[in-house]
Design an enzyme around this catalytic site. Structure first.
Site, PDB file in Angstrom:
ATOM      1  N   ASP A  25     128.526  28.953  36.887  1.00 35.82           N
ATOM      2  CA  ASP A  25     127.589  29.358  37.920  1.00 35.82           C
ATOM      3  C   ASP A  25     126.668  28.174  38.247  1.00 35.82           C
ATOM      4  O   ASP A  25     126.657  27.160  37.533  1.00 35.82           O
ATOM      5  CB  ASP A  25     126.788  30.561  37.433  1.00 35.82           C
ATOM      6  CG  ASP A  25     125.882  31.135  38.496  1.00 35.82           C
ATOM      7  OD1 ASP A  25     126.342  31.303  39.641  1.00 35.82           O
ATOM      8  OD2 ASP A  25     124.709  31.414  38.196  1.00 35.82           O
ATOM      9  N   ASP A  27     123.013  28.367  40.418  1.00 30.09           N
ATOM     10  CA  ASP A  27     121.578  28.611  40.406  1.00 30.09           C
ATOM     11  C   ASP A  27     121.156  29.237  39.083  1.00 30.09           C
ATOM     12  O   ASP A  27     121.671  30.286  38.684  1.00 30.09           O
ATOM     13  CB  ASP A  27     121.195  29.531  41.573  1.00 30.09           C
ATOM     14  CG  ASP A  27     119.715  29.478  41.902  1.00 30.09           C
ATOM     15  OD1 ASP A  27     118.979  28.773  41.192  1.00 30.09           O
ATOM     16  OD2 ASP A  27     119.299  30.139  42.864  1.00 30.09           O
ATOM     17  N   ASP A 228     124.130  32.901  34.058  1.00 31.77           N
ATOM     18  CA  ASP A 228     122.817  33.348  33.605  1.00 31.77           C
ATOM     19  C   ASP A 228     122.496  34.776  34.029  1.00 31.77           C
ATOM     20  O   ASP A 228     121.402  35.265  33.755  1.00 31.77           O
ATOM     21  CB  ASP A 228     121.727  32.421  34.148  1.00 31.77           C
ATOM     22  CG  ASP A 228     121.559  32.555  35.659  1.00 31.77           C
ATOM     23  OD1 ASP A 228     122.590  32.554  36.380  1.00 31.77           O
ATOM     24  OD2 ASP A 228     120.417  32.672  36.122  1.00 31.77           O
TER      25      ASP A 228
END
Length: 353
Positions: A25, A27, A228
């Site tokens: 991922d 961001d 996250d």
């Protein structure tokens, strides 16, 4: 990767040594806005130098992959060994398998949506170009300039029988000014005017992971996902049958992880991407002897010597394993934010405000 170039696992080898490709991922994992997350660039540079390919997979459909790549290079990531795929590309790939080449597709969202359709051999049509000639499908993605007129046309076209593909259903997205409505909010708006349901390709659905893995050329058991967000990155990895590493460098916090139900639990946990280069043990494989005592306040008690340092990830894993074991045994684990923030502070995991 070939056997000659793979990183081979060993007794004290880094976590990534058990895998031949990484789906990562962006961001909250690699960057927060214009700023790189600590250890992220260095870790990816090390992986690509060791010939571990990396695919950055993002639900953000608005930007073309090369724009995302420009952002990563501006953060200091050297070219080579990594690539970017977006949910727009997953949507285009889905339709390219089902429509004839050149088929007209109504494109809603940022420039990344239309570009992905063009690259897949389809013809993107914007709202101003809608005419009597029918479109065979709709791709709805996020864009800062999406209008009411565009959204109204989605409902009208879908009610007419066209296939409706949504790049993702993220209700919100982070901005420098706080959370803002995401593509899921706009899809929900259209759904108030139609009984149709879109086909979704972004996380946590499998399509984006499958596309990323096809680019890596790795089998499921040799592919690791890093993210996250529990409800997108981790839930999607679990649904796709892939191992995952959850990092605490983004918006989800330790309390969220400790309270996660089984479909949202990652294979590994770490403070940030640097955990890929440290020895790693699956959380659910933690020996009972490594579990901590659950205190009367419903949170694990840290060892007196616990604190920031080399053993950070080992203690973090013990905290999470203890919380999951307690929850699975029917014991009460505190959902209060305060005690979990205290643990984060002791382990040096607290995000600066």
């Amino acid at each position: 990767m070939s056997d000659e170039t793979a990183v081979l696992p060993g007794r004290a080898d880094p976590l990534i040594a058990s895998y031949r490709g990484l789906i990562c991922d962006l961001d909250g994992v690699v960057y927060r806005g214009a700023t790189a997350v600590p250890h992220a660039v260095e870790t990816v540079t090390r992986l690509t130098a060791d010939r571990v390919p990396v695919v950055f997979a993002t639900n953000n459909a608005s930007r073309p992959p090369e724009h995302v790549g420009d952002h990563l290079r501006a953060l200091g990531l050297a070219p080579g060994g990594w690539s970017v795929i977006t949910s727009s590309q997953a949507a285009a790939a889905h339709l390219a398998q089902r429509l004839t080449r050149g088929a007209r597709v109504y494109a809603v969202g940022g420039p990344g949506v239309a570009q992905a359709l063009t690259e897949a051999g389809l013809t993107p049509v914007r709202v101003a170009e809608l005419d009597d000639a029918p479109v065979e499908a709709v791709v709805q993605g996020l864009g800062a300039d999406v209008t009411w007129t565009e959204l109204a046309a989605v409902g009208r076209i879908v009610d007419g029988g066209a296939c409706w593909v949504a790049t993702n259903l993220d209700r919100t997205l982070p901005t420098p000014y706080g959370r803002a409505p995401g593509n899921g909010a706009l899809v929900a708006l259209v759904q108030t005017a139609t009984n149709a349901e879109p086909h979704v390709v972004g996380k946590p659905q499998a399509a984006l992971f499958d596309l990323a893995r096809s680019r890596l050329g790795s089998e499921p058991d040799a592919t690791l996902v890093c993210g996250d967000l529990l409800h997108t990155d981790i839930a999607g990895a679990n649904a796709a049958g892939l191992d995952s590493l959850f990092v605490l460098s983004g918006s989800s916090r330790l309390r969220d992880l400790a309270m996660a139900e089984r479909p949202l639990r990652p294979t590994y946990v770490a403070a940030d991407l640097g955990g890929l280069l440290e020895p790693g043990l699956p959380v659910l494989a933690s020996p009972a002897a490594d579990l901590l005592e659950l205190g009367p306040d419903g949170v694990p008690r840290l060892p007196p010597t616990a604190g920031p340092g080399a053993e950070n990830n080992a203690v973090l894993q013990a905290v999470v394993a203890t919380a999951w074991a307690a929850r699975d045994a029917g014991r009460t684990v505190s959902g209060d934010v305060g005690p979990w923030k205290d643990i984060e502070r002791r382990l040096g995991l607290a995000r600066p405000s």
